[in-house]
Design a protein around this motif. Structure first.
Motif, PDB file in Angstrom:
ATOM      1  N   GLY A  29       5.384  14.869   5.842  1.00  0.00           N
ATOM      2  CA  GLY A  29       4.838  13.802   5.205  1.00  0.00           C
ATOM      3  C   GLY A  29       5.827  14.266   4.197  1.00  0.00           C
ATOM      4  N   THR A  30       6.636  15.611   4.143  1.00  0.00           N
ATOM      5  CA  THR A  30       7.808  15.175   3.262  1.00  0.00           C
ATOM      6  C   THR A  30       9.139  14.526   3.608  1.00  0.00           C
ATOM      7  OG1 THR A  30       8.621  17.312   4.160  1.00  0.00           O
ATOM      8  CG2 THR A  30       7.328  17.536   1.864  1.00  0.00           C
ATOM      9  N   THR A  31       8.832  14.254   4.843  1.00  0.00           N
ATOM     10  CA  THR A  31       9.998  13.347   5.660  1.00  0.00           C
ATOM     11  C   THR A  31      10.148  12.497   5.422  1.00  0.00           C
ATOM     12  OG1 THR A  31       9.309  13.677   8.135  1.00  0.00           O
ATOM     13  CG2 THR A  31      11.080  15.698   7.808  1.00  0.00           C
ATOM     14  N   GLY A  32       9.177  12.156   4.873  1.00  0.00           N
ATOM     15  CA  GLY A  32       8.710  10.194   4.859  1.00  0.00           C
ATOM     16  C   GLY A  32       7.260   9.549   5.451  1.00  0.00           C
ATOM     17  N   THR A  33       6.935   8.751   5.148  1.00  0.00           N
ATOM     18  CA  THR A  33       5.279   7.557   5.203  1.00  0.00           C
ATOM     19  C   THR A  33       6.702   6.770   5.819  1.00  0.00           C
ATOM     20  OG1 THR A  33       5.001   6.838   2.994  1.00  0.00           O
ATOM     21  CG2 THR A  33       4.594   9.271   4.425  1.00  0.00           C
ATOM     22  N   PRO A  34       5.090   5.473   6.527  1.00  0.00           N
ATOM     23  CA  PRO A  34       6.257   4.289   5.919  1.00  0.00           C
ATOM     24  C   PRO A  34       6.080   3.724   4.517  1.00  0.00           C
ATOM     25  CG  PRO A  34       4.045   4.776   7.220  1.00  0.00           C
ATOM     26  CD  PRO A  34       4.462   6.014   6.932  1.00  0.00           C
ATOM     27  N   SER A  35       5.678   4.326   3.099  1.00  0.00           N
ATOM     28  CA  SER A  35       5.756   3.707   2.478  1.00  0.00           C
ATOM     29  C   SER A  35       7.231   3.740   1.693  1.00  0.00           C
ATOM     30  CB  SER A  35       4.725   4.257   1.082  1.00  0.00           C
ATOM     31  OG  SER A  35       3.775   3.908   1.850  1.00  0.00           O
ATOM     32  N   HIS A  36       7.578   5.258   2.530  1.00  0.00           N
ATOM     33  CA  HIS A  36       8.827   6.272   1.868  1.00  0.00           C
ATOM     34  C   HIS A  36      10.014   4.995   2.459  1.00  0.00           C
ATOM     35  CE1 HIS A  36       7.099   9.907   0.959  1.00  0.00           C
ATOM     36  NE2 HIS A  36       7.550  10.196   0.248  1.00  0.00           N
ATOM     37  N   HIS A  53      21.590   2.001   4.155  1.00  0.00           N
ATOM     38  CA  HIS A  53      20.943   2.953   4.013  1.00  0.00           C
ATOM     39  C   HIS A  53      20.672   3.617   3.033  1.00  0.00           C
ATOM     40  CE1 HIS A  53      18.004   5.517   6.252  1.00  0.00           C
ATOM     41  NE2 HIS A  53      18.218   6.451   5.532  1.00  0.00           N
ATOM     42  N   CYS A  54      19.658   3.837   2.302  1.00  0.00           N
ATOM     43  CA  CYS A  54      19.162   4.717   1.412  1.00  0.00           C
ATOM     44  C   CYS A  54      17.918   6.146   1.644  1.00  0.00           C
ATOM     45  CB  CYS A  54      17.935   3.885   0.328  1.00  0.00           C
ATOM     46  SG  CYS A  54      17.583   4.400  -1.274  1.00  0.00           S
ATOM     47  N   LEU A 111      10.081   1.232   0.288  1.00  0.00           N
ATOM     48  CA  LEU A 111      11.628   1.523  -0.389  1.00  0.00           C
ATOM     49  C   LEU A 111      12.260   1.908  -0.199  1.00  0.00           C
ATOM     50  CD1 LEU A 111      11.207   2.022  -3.082  1.00  0.00           C
ATOM     51  CD2 LEU A 111      10.839   4.289  -2.885  1.00  0.00           C
ATOM     52  N   GLU A 112      12.739   2.946   0.903  1.00  0.00           N
ATOM     53  CA  GLU A 112      14.125   2.627   0.954  1.00  0.00           C
ATOM     54  C   GLU A 112      14.932   1.773   1.186  1.00  0.00           C
ATOM     55  OE1 GLU A 112      13.878   8.037   2.430  1.00  0.00           O
ATOM     56  OE2 GLU A 112      13.445   6.312   3.693  1.00  0.00           O
ATOM     57  N   ARG A 113      14.390   0.991   1.768  1.00  0.00           N
ATOM     58  CA  ARG A 113      15.282  -0.568   3.180  1.00  0.00           C
ATOM     59  C   ARG A 113      15.373  -1.549   1.320  1.00  0.00           C
ATOM     60  NH1 ARG A 113      11.223   0.930   7.246  1.00  0.00           N
ATOM     61  NH2 ARG A 113       9.657  -1.177   5.887  1.00  0.00           N
ATOM     62  N   ALA A 130       0.766  -1.300   0.109  1.00  0.00           N
ATOM     63  CA  ALA A 130       0.275  -0.090  -0.156  1.00  0.00           C
ATOM     64  C   ALA A 130       0.617   1.556   0.554  1.00  0.00           C
ATOM     65  CB  ALA A 130      -1.152   0.168   1.148  1.00  0.00           C
ATOM     66  N   VAL A 131       0.700   2.010  -0.861  1.00  0.00           N
ATOM     67  CA  VAL A 131       1.017   3.979  -1.301  1.00  0.00           C
ATOM     68  C   VAL A 131      -0.272   4.529  -0.087  1.00  0.00           C
ATOM     69  CG1 VAL A 131       1.720   5.185  -2.132  1.00  0.00           C
ATOM     70  CG2 VAL A 131       1.672   3.319  -3.238  1.00  0.00           C
TER      71      VAL A 131
END
Length: 195
Positions: A40-47, A62-63, A50-52, A11-12
């Protein structure tokens, strides 16, 4: 017993404003960064997911996901370079990255020098100055697709204490994993093979 749910298409979760349980929770939000959620701009669980996943594909630790490949390249330059520093950037690098370096970074006092992507390690070593702080590679290069001999270039940079970054957009971690060769930072525009 509850099982963890995993999906090939997770989910996004999007957000601009993050809700907090209390004023104290809001006040201490900075202590939860970078993996907590404060805006929101510092990230959500979706971010974070994706980074992981990108870090895992790169075999990195890290990403950080930003809106575009150009934003990632600019972020690397602006984070690592200051007035008086010297940047070596490949002639085959993404055009807007070269423009950003030659115009914006030069205006900030960074000395920018382009090098031929077919350069060998020894010749690259001769371009390194006491003020060289970053070697920016791209292999294959944008448009003309030159493939750099990355290992000896990285070896020369390390020998001189120079940080290295590579735009790995055209290979992606599916075809090339530069961190395994000792590159310090790997950049991707996820618009090519990644997605």
């Amino acid at each position: 017993m509850t099982q963890a749910f995993s999906s090939l298409v997770p989910a996004v979760l999007r957000a601009s404003t993050v809700k907090f349980d209390s004023l104290d929770d809001f006040i201490t939000r900075g202590s939860r960064l970078p993996d907590g959620f404060s805006y929101g701009t510092t990230g959500t669980p979706s971010h974070r997911q994706l980074e992981r996943r990108i870090a895992k594909m790169d075999k990195g630790s890290h990403c950080v996901v930003v809106p575009s490949g150009q934003a990632a390249i600019a972020l690397v330059m602006m984070t690592l370079l200051k007035s008086g520093d010297h940047l070596l950037i490949s002639d085959s690098s993404y055009g807007p990255a070269q423009t950003f370096a030659m115009e914006q970074m030069a205006q900030l006092g960074v000395q920018v020098e382009r090098y031929n992507p077919s350069i060998d390690g020894e010749s690259l070593g001769k371009l390194i100055r006491p003020t060289t702080r970053l070697l920016l590679l791209e292999s294959p290069g944008s448009i003309t697709m030159e493939v750099q001999d990355v290992a000896p270039l990285i070896e020369q940079a390390r020998k001189h204490g120079v940080l290295t970054a590579i735009d790995n957009t055209w290979s992606s971690p599916l075809y090339f994993q530069p961190l395994a060769l000792g590159v310090d930072l790997c950049i991707h525009a996820c618009t090519k093979y990644m997605m």
